[in-house]
Scaffold this active site. Structure first.
Site, PDB file in Angstrom:
ATOM      1  N   CYS A  58       0.848  -1.287   0.129  1.00  0.00           N
ATOM      2  CA  CYS A  58       0.045   0.129   0.103  1.00  0.00           C
ATOM      3  C   CYS A  58       0.815   1.388  -0.202  1.00  0.00           C
ATOM      4  O   CYS A  58       0.385   2.343  -0.081  1.00  0.00           O
ATOM      5  CB  CYS A  58      -1.058   0.040   1.231  1.00  0.00           C
ATOM      6  SG  CYS A  58      -2.285  -1.016   1.024  1.00  0.00           S
ATOM      7  N   MET A  62       0.588   1.311  -7.124  1.00  0.00           N
ATOM      8  CA  MET A  62      -0.034   0.123  -7.651  1.00  0.00           C
ATOM      9  C   MET A  62      -1.047  -0.370  -6.623  1.00  0.00           C
ATOM     10  O   MET A  62      -2.269  -0.808  -6.497  1.00  0.00           O
ATOM     11  CB  MET A  62       0.702  -0.692  -8.360  1.00  0.00           C
ATOM     12  CG  MET A  62      -0.131  -1.899  -9.136  1.00  0.00           C
ATOM     13  SD  MET A  62      -1.199  -1.189 -10.358  1.00  0.00           S
ATOM     14  CE  MET A  62      -2.815  -1.939  -9.926  1.00  0.00           C
ATOM     15  N   PRO A 173       1.300 -12.264 -15.201  1.00  0.00           N
ATOM     16  CA  PRO A 173       2.183 -10.989 -15.279  1.00  0.00           C
ATOM     17  C   PRO A 173       1.163  -9.933 -15.729  1.00  0.00           C
ATOM     18  O   PRO A 173       1.942  -8.691 -16.072  1.00  0.00           O
ATOM     19  CB  PRO A 173       3.088 -11.517 -16.638  1.00  0.00           C
ATOM     20  CG  PRO A 173       2.291 -12.571 -17.169  1.00  0.00           C
ATOM     21  CD  PRO A 173       1.413 -13.366 -16.018  1.00  0.00           C
ATOM     22  N   GLN A 174       0.119 -10.050 -15.914  1.00  0.00           N
ATOM     23  CA  GLN A 174      -0.875  -9.344 -16.514  1.00  0.00           C
ATOM     24  C   GLN A 174      -2.261  -9.302 -15.804  1.00  0.00           C
ATOM     25  O   GLN A 174      -2.654 -10.270 -15.737  1.00  0.00           O
ATOM     26  CB  GLN A 174      -1.042  -9.239 -17.935  1.00  0.00           C
ATOM     27  CG  GLN A 174      -2.168  -8.416 -18.512  1.00  0.00           C
ATOM     28  CD  GLN A 174      -1.882  -6.930 -18.339  1.00  0.00           C
ATOM     29  OE1 GLN A 174      -2.782  -6.315 -17.771  1.00  0.00           O
ATOM     30  NE2 GLN A 174      -0.720  -6.239 -18.892  1.00  0.00           N
ATOM     31  N   HIS A 208       6.867   2.194 -19.893  1.00  0.00           N
ATOM     32  CA  HIS A 208       6.345   2.350 -18.463  1.00  0.00           C
ATOM     33  C   HIS A 208       7.122   3.232 -17.708  1.00  0.00           C
ATOM     34  O   HIS A 208       8.005   4.081 -18.187  1.00  0.00           O
ATOM     35  CB  HIS A 208       6.466   1.065 -17.754  1.00  0.00           C
ATOM     36  CG  HIS A 208       5.735  -0.332 -18.191  1.00  0.00           C
ATOM     37  ND1 HIS A 208       6.356  -0.983 -19.372  1.00  0.00           N
ATOM     38  CD2 HIS A 208       4.655  -1.057 -17.889  1.00  0.00           C
ATOM     39  CE1 HIS A 208       5.595  -2.000 -19.859  1.00  0.00           C
ATOM     40  NE2 HIS A 208       4.513  -2.002 -19.015  1.00  0.00           N
ATOM     41  N   LYS A 212       9.301   1.621 -12.784  1.00  0.00           N
ATOM     42  CA  LYS A 212       9.055   0.233 -13.084  1.00  0.00           C
ATOM     43  C   LYS A 212      10.475  -0.294 -13.327  1.00  0.00           C
ATOM     44  O   LYS A 212      11.013  -0.027 -14.459  1.00  0.00           O
ATOM     45  CB  LYS A 212       8.108  -0.427 -14.132  1.00  0.00           C
ATOM     46  CG  LYS A 212       7.843  -1.785 -14.695  1.00  0.00           C
ATOM     47  CD  LYS A 212       6.932  -1.840 -15.427  1.00  0.00           C
ATOM     48  CE  LYS A 212       6.860  -3.303 -16.065  1.00  0.00           C
ATOM     49  NZ  LYS A 212       6.755  -4.315 -14.914  1.00  0.00           N
ATOM     50  N   GLY A 217       6.478  -7.958 -18.042  1.00  0.00           N
ATOM     51  CA  GLY A 217       5.941  -9.267 -17.962  1.00  0.00           C
ATOM     52  C   GLY A 217       5.105  -9.758 -19.055  1.00  0.00           C
ATOM     53  O   GLY A 217       4.923 -10.732 -19.688  1.00  0.00           O
ATOM     54  N   THR A 218       4.257  -8.830 -19.491  1.00  0.00           N
ATOM     55  CA  THR A 218       3.310  -9.010 -20.480  1.00  0.00           C
ATOM     56  C   THR A 218       3.974  -9.152 -21.808  1.00  0.00           C
ATOM     57  O   THR A 218       3.645  -9.811 -22.695  1.00  0.00           O
ATOM     58  CB  THR A 218       2.179  -7.722 -20.547  1.00  0.00           C
ATOM     59  OG1 THR A 218       1.546  -7.400 -19.612  1.00  0.00           O
ATOM     60  CG2 THR A 218       1.308  -7.727 -21.807  1.00  0.00           C
TER      61      THR A 218
END
Length: 336
Positions: A58, A62, A173-174, A208, A212, A217-218
């Site tokens: 938190c 994200m 990954p997504q 990104h 990041k 991963g996508t």
């Protein structure tokens, strides 16, 4: 003048063709997320799915977005999260909930207390790549079902930890719903038409936010599909853009989303350079991932409650079961 041309590590030909196709020759076209799109009213989860979710991460943007999505979905947000720093002593306000942040040395004791109070809790992890394996091992040790939204880490070890412990986990990954559907379509094409793009040359650009740290991963998942389709690709050739100035002027990311976006471009060219294909998906903001993460937690909670024999899932499992709620925000995706 704006340009979609990547750095010199990519051959210029595909990007010249792309400008010609998308507008007058030599006139670059900015990709924008501001295009109109339908907004579907959100569907609240049924009361029987009112269960607690602990969002680990938190303190990050994200993780905070996921926590906000949990509360807006009518689920119970456990007022606890963790940080990589032991000296941190703070709370994060999420809606009407004050989430207490604990350091890593307190993780096991605090999580054990959470399990005692909330035996049906599901953890959603959005931390950092170097925390993936340690966190997963702890979740498995305590028997905590978890959704791993964090990319990076040793993925083989991650799966092994879950398998050895017989714990429940959803690893993907997504987490974006529509991107998951695109990935599913890519996997189906790869399975049914192996070698269809043999000999083709692949170029990949991904952009990104600067925070990041790992490769998308996508992008890795899509490239794996292209490899099954017969394309040879060296991951070191991927163009990874994290510089805000390049993102604004070269990629066309709207300025208000520089701190939270995911733009991907895959360009295929035939051996004689006479045929080309492009696949593109652009996401601005984090809502798409946050909503998908809540869907994943709801799906995993049902599997745990039904004592399903399968223990490891991904977002395609969620999609196939029809467990995606309606989207409550506008999204712009391009699949060209």
């Amino acid at each position: 003048m704006l340009s979609l041309r990547p750095p010199c590590t990519l051959s210029p030909a595909p990007w010249r063709r792309r400008r010609t196709l998308h507008g007058a020759a030599g006139t670059p076209q900015r990709v924008s997320a501001a295009a109109p799109s339908a907004i579907v009213e959100a569907v609240s989860p049924p009361a029987r799915l009112s269960f607690p979710i602990l969002v680990n991460g938190c303190t990050g943007k994200m993780g905070l977005s996921v926590a906000e999505a949990v509360t807006s979905s009518g689920l119970h947000l456990v007022p606890i999260s963790f940080s990589s720093r032991d000296t941190l002593d703070r709370t994060v306000r999420v809606g009407h909930t004050d989430v207490r942040i604990y350091g890593p040395s307190a993780r096991e004791d605090v999580l054990s207390s959470v399990i005692d109070e909330f035996p049906d809790v599901v953890v959603v992890d959005y931390t950092a790549p170097d925390s993936v394996n340690a966190n997963a091992e702890l979740y498995c040790k305590l028997g905590l079902p978890f959704v791993m939204g964090t990319t990076g880490g040793d993925r083989q070890l991650l799966y092994k930890s879950v398998q050895d412990s017989n714990n429940y986990a959803l690893i993907s990954p997504q987490m974006g719903k529509q991107v998951v559907a695109f990935l599913a379509a890519m996997e189906i094409m790869a399975e049914q038409f192996p070698g269809a793009f043999s000999g083709y040359h692949l170029e990949v650009l991904e952009s990104h936010q600067a925070g990041k740290l790992d490769i998308s991963g996508t992008a890795k998942a899509v490239i794996a599909c292209f490899e099954k389709l017969g394309v040879s690709y060296d991951m070191n050739r991927m163009v990874k853009i994290r510089d805000p100035e390049q993102q604004l002027e070269m990629v066309g990311v709207p300025e208000e989303h520089i701190e939270g976006h995911a733009f991907h471009l895959y360009h295929l060219t035939s051996p004689d350079d006479s045929v080309s294909f492009e696949f593109q998906h652009n996401v601005c903001g984090r809502s798409i991932y946050a909503e998908g993460s809540v869907d994943a937690a709801m799906f995993l909670h049902r599997k745990v409650r039904s004592n399903d024999s399968k223990r490891i899932y991904d977002m395609i499992d969620v999609l196939r079961e029809g467990s995606m709620r309606a989207t409550s925000f506008p999204i712009n995706h391009e699949y060209m």
